[in-house]
Design a protein around this motif. Structure first.
Motif, PDB file in Angstrom:
ATOM      1  N   ALA A 272      67.209 -83.523  36.113  1.00 11.91           N
ATOM      2  CA  ALA A 272      66.885 -82.201  36.245  1.00 11.91           C
ATOM      3  C   ALA A 272      66.431 -81.734  37.857  1.00 11.91           C
ATOM      4  CB  ALA A 272      65.619 -81.778  35.368  1.00 11.91           C
TER       5      ALA A 272
ATOM      6  N   SER B  78      69.409 -81.540  39.757  1.00  9.85           N
ATOM      7  CA  SER B  78      69.967 -80.357  39.747  1.00  9.85           C
ATOM      8  C   SER B  78      69.066 -79.280  40.450  1.00  9.85           C
ATOM      9  CB  SER B  78      70.080 -79.811  38.234  1.00  9.85           C
ATOM     10  OG  SER B  78      70.920 -80.722  37.686  1.00  9.85           O
TER      11      SER B  78
ATOM     12  N   GLU C 203      76.093 -77.326  40.179  1.00  8.13           N
ATOM     13  CA  GLU C 203      77.059 -77.926  39.307  1.00  8.13           C
ATOM     14  C   GLU C 203      77.397 -79.320  39.738  1.00  8.13           C
ATOM     15  OE1 GLU C 203      80.193 -75.216  38.797  1.00  8.13           O
ATOM     16  OE2 GLU C 203      79.018 -73.829  37.809  1.00  8.13           O
TER      17      GLU C 203
ATOM     18  N   SER D 269      67.741 -73.442  34.847  1.00 10.62           N
ATOM     19  CA  SER D 269      68.894 -74.063  35.838  1.00 10.62           C
ATOM     20  C   SER D 269      68.762 -73.520  37.558  1.00 10.62           C
ATOM     21  CB  SER D 269      70.158 -73.985  35.359  1.00 10.62           C
ATOM     22  OG  SER D 269      70.536 -72.549  35.202  1.00 10.62           O
TER      23      SER D 269
ATOM     24  N   ARG E  79      72.622 -72.415  41.387  1.00 13.13           N
ATOM     25  CA  ARG E  79      72.816 -73.013  40.463  1.00 13.13           C
ATOM     26  C   ARG E  79      73.728 -74.268  40.782  1.00 13.13           C
ATOM     27  NH1 ARG E  79      74.586 -70.471  35.373  1.00 13.13           N
ATOM     28  NH2 ARG E  79      72.421 -70.079  35.000  1.00 13.13           N
TER      29      ARG E  79
END
Length: 588
Positions: free
Chosen positions: A416, A419, A398, A353, A396
């Motif tokens: 993905a 992110s 969110e 992540s 990371r």
């Protein structure tokens, strides 16, 4: 324990003798003190590889020379015995220490050209992967160049399997004259500096930065000796103090850097702050610095917080300046040269992540940087590649999923990539995967995917506006040679990108960051013959389409056609770019 000590002494402290000009011989041994004696030799295991490296040293008579032994592809290493040869009239071995966590080392002197080292592993029973294993500290006794050679490695793994590796690795060291004699204590040790730095100067400004000055002669000698590396990689490593809480800066004579850039443009200068952060720069970047002093600075940054952005590794600012009689200039744009910044992720962090990003110092907003994750024995390392300086961090993100991707064939991949900050939607909740990607959008995606820095070039296309959202991206893509306009002087920013146009730009992008495999005309024809509409591919695009197919970036349609002039969808474009970056080692 006494039996184990006897076994260690018998197994690893056997004297070795090397005569002639290579008079010094070191038996370097690693063993687990609390483990049982190994069983008889088992089946042959795959042999790891070993190498030597010499961080930048003062390399002056009476000074300290540090050489490290590294292992690659280690598999549950339990014990190691290495033979290193050198001329003991040129160097004197003073100490050997283990550099893997849990190891300690001693080096009893022999005085007859033979030295031994014994290391015991505490709290661990094996070492796997890539690791620096040993550090040898010498005192330079004579003014000349010489070679330290690693000849033979004997290994034993945790299962008792033994192997012998003929290493044939060397490192070259140049020792120059100095004012102090060979019996004087090394200046670096007195100052408490880390190995590889010529001088630790007082803080240069109110920030309390730890400032180091690199010895120009030692640096140039290291560049010359880097030709002797066994793996073909030319890297000059400088270790800096990782305990400094503020900024760390390295001062280097611009003339030495410029000469190195001319003689070894393919080599790199690697600054390491302990095991958690490093900065690798191509020497070719420093062409034209001969009239100044170069400062390379790494310092913690505190950008504003942003909702939905969590730092997994703290942000650092990377800066390069050149001070000369004409003033101070900052090197921000590296052109077609890419630097690598490596962050070690804290223990327990899920690397899947993690996203590498530049951070806007004013707003805290993160922007994608191509990042590859590499697993090591000590954890996950994130390597960020970009052709410029800024503030960098591992974050990371969110975020809420795109509402229009539910059930889509590319849903998982696109979410993905979003992110990771590589792709964004047409709106916050809508990606529009099956809509055509516009030429302006594709230019922006290419520039973001390669991490290219913005450029100030004026747009040369008659149908593009300087105030358009895509202006910086199109200018950067044009400057990098990724995109071309049409013969009539237009760019057509709102027109869709065709599949053959996408293939051509992907090949240009790959060529920018590394050489592309080439094929002759017959090979191209053979690759494309599998598609029913191969004859409809433009002659100008056939080599690129074939190369993209061969590399796995571009795939045919479900009906067995290539559809080269069909518009590319946003989902297809995102996945094709990701495949290119992954195959290049720039992403996972």
């Amino acid at each position: 324990m006494n039996d184990m000590r006897k076994w260690i002494m018998n197994r690893f402290w056997k004297p070795c003798a090397v005569r002639g000009w290579l008079a010094g011989c070191i038996a370097l041994s690693l063993a687990l003190a609390a483990a049982p004696a190994p069983a008889a030799q088992a089946a042959e295991a795959a042999a790891p590889s070993f190498s030597l490296e010499a961080p930048i040293q003062p390399a002056t008579a009476g000074g300290t020379v540090v050489v490290r032994l590294r292992g690659a592809g280690l598999q549950r290493l339990f014990a190691l015995e290495a033979t290193v040869t050198y001329d003991d009239e040129w160097l004197r071995l003073d100490a050997v220490r283990g550099t893997v966590e849990g190891f300690a080392g001693t080096a009893p002197g022999g005085g007859d050209g033979t030295a031994k080292a014994f290391l015991t592993m505490l709290g661990n029973d094996e070492v796997s992967g890539d690791a620096a294993l040993l550090e040898l500290r010498f005192t330079a006794l004579d003014v000349r160049s010489g070679t330290i050679a690693l000849t033979t490695i004997r290994t034993e793994d945790a299962d008792g399997n033994r192997a012998v590796v003929e290493a044939d690795a060397t490192v070259r060291v140049n020792v120059r004259a100095a004012g102090n004699g060979p019996d004087s204590p090394p200046a670096n040790d007195e100052a408490g500096e880390p190995p590889g730095l010529a001088k630790n100067r007082p803080p240069s400004d109110a920030s309390g930065a730890a400032v180091y000055e690199l010895d120009a002669a030692a640096f140039e000698a290291a560049v010359a000796s880097s030709r002797d590396t066994t793996d073909g990689e030319r890297k000059i490593v400088v270790d800096m103090d990782a305990s400094t809480e503020g900024a760390s800066a390295l001062l280097v004579d611009g003339g030495a850097l410029a000469r190195a850039a001319a003689s070894a443009p393919e080599a790199t200068l690697s600054l390491r702050l302990g095991d958690d952060l490093s900065y690798e720069l191509p020497l070719a970047l420093f062409a034209g610095t001969e009239d100044g002093e170069v400062e390379i600075r790494i310092e913690p940054s505190m950008p504003p917080s942003v909702d939905g952005v969590r730092f997994l590794a703290p942000p650092y600012a990377f800066r390069i300046t050149v001070a000369s009689e004409d003033g101070v200039r900052t090197i921000r744009d590296f052109g077609d040269r890419f630097a690598v910044r490596a962050f070690r992720l804290p223990s327990g962090v899920d690397g899947s992540s993690a996203a590498g990003a530049t951070i806007d110092e004013a707003t805290g907003r993160p922007t994608f940087v191509p990042t590859a994750l590499r697993e090591t024995e000590d954890g996950t390392v994130a390597e960020l590649r970009r052709n410029g300086n800024s503030v960098y961090a591992i974050v990371r993100i969110e975020r809420e999923p795109f509402a229009d991707l539910d059930g889509h064939w590319a849903q998982r991949d696109i979410e993905a990539l979003a992110s990771k900050l590589l792709v964004s939607g047409r709106t916050d909740d809508r990606f529009a995967p099956d809509e055509s990607i516009r030429r302006s959008e594709w230019a922006a995606l290419l520039v973001r995917g390669l991490g290219l820095v913005p450029v100030d070039n004026a747009l040369s296309y008659e149908d593009t506006r300087e105030d358009a959202w895509y202006a910086e991206s199109v200018a950067a893509a044009q400057a990098a040679g990724l995109i071309e306009g049409f013969p009539d002087g237009r760019f057509l920013p709102d027109e869709p990108v065709t599949r053959e146009q996408m293939a051509a730009t992907l090949v240009r992008a790959r060529s920018l960051i590394g050489a592309m495999e080439s094929h002759d005309a017959a090979a191209y024809a053979d690759l494309l013959s599998a598609y029913a509409d191969a004859t409809s591919i433009g002659g100008w695009a056939k080599p690129s389409v074939a190369a993209a197919v061969q590399a796995g970036w571009l795939q045919g349609m479900g009906d067995g056609t290539m559809s080269p002039r069909q518009p590319t969808t946003r989902a297809q474009a995102a996945l094709a770019l990701h495949r290119m970056l992954t195959s290049s080692g720039w992403m996972n």
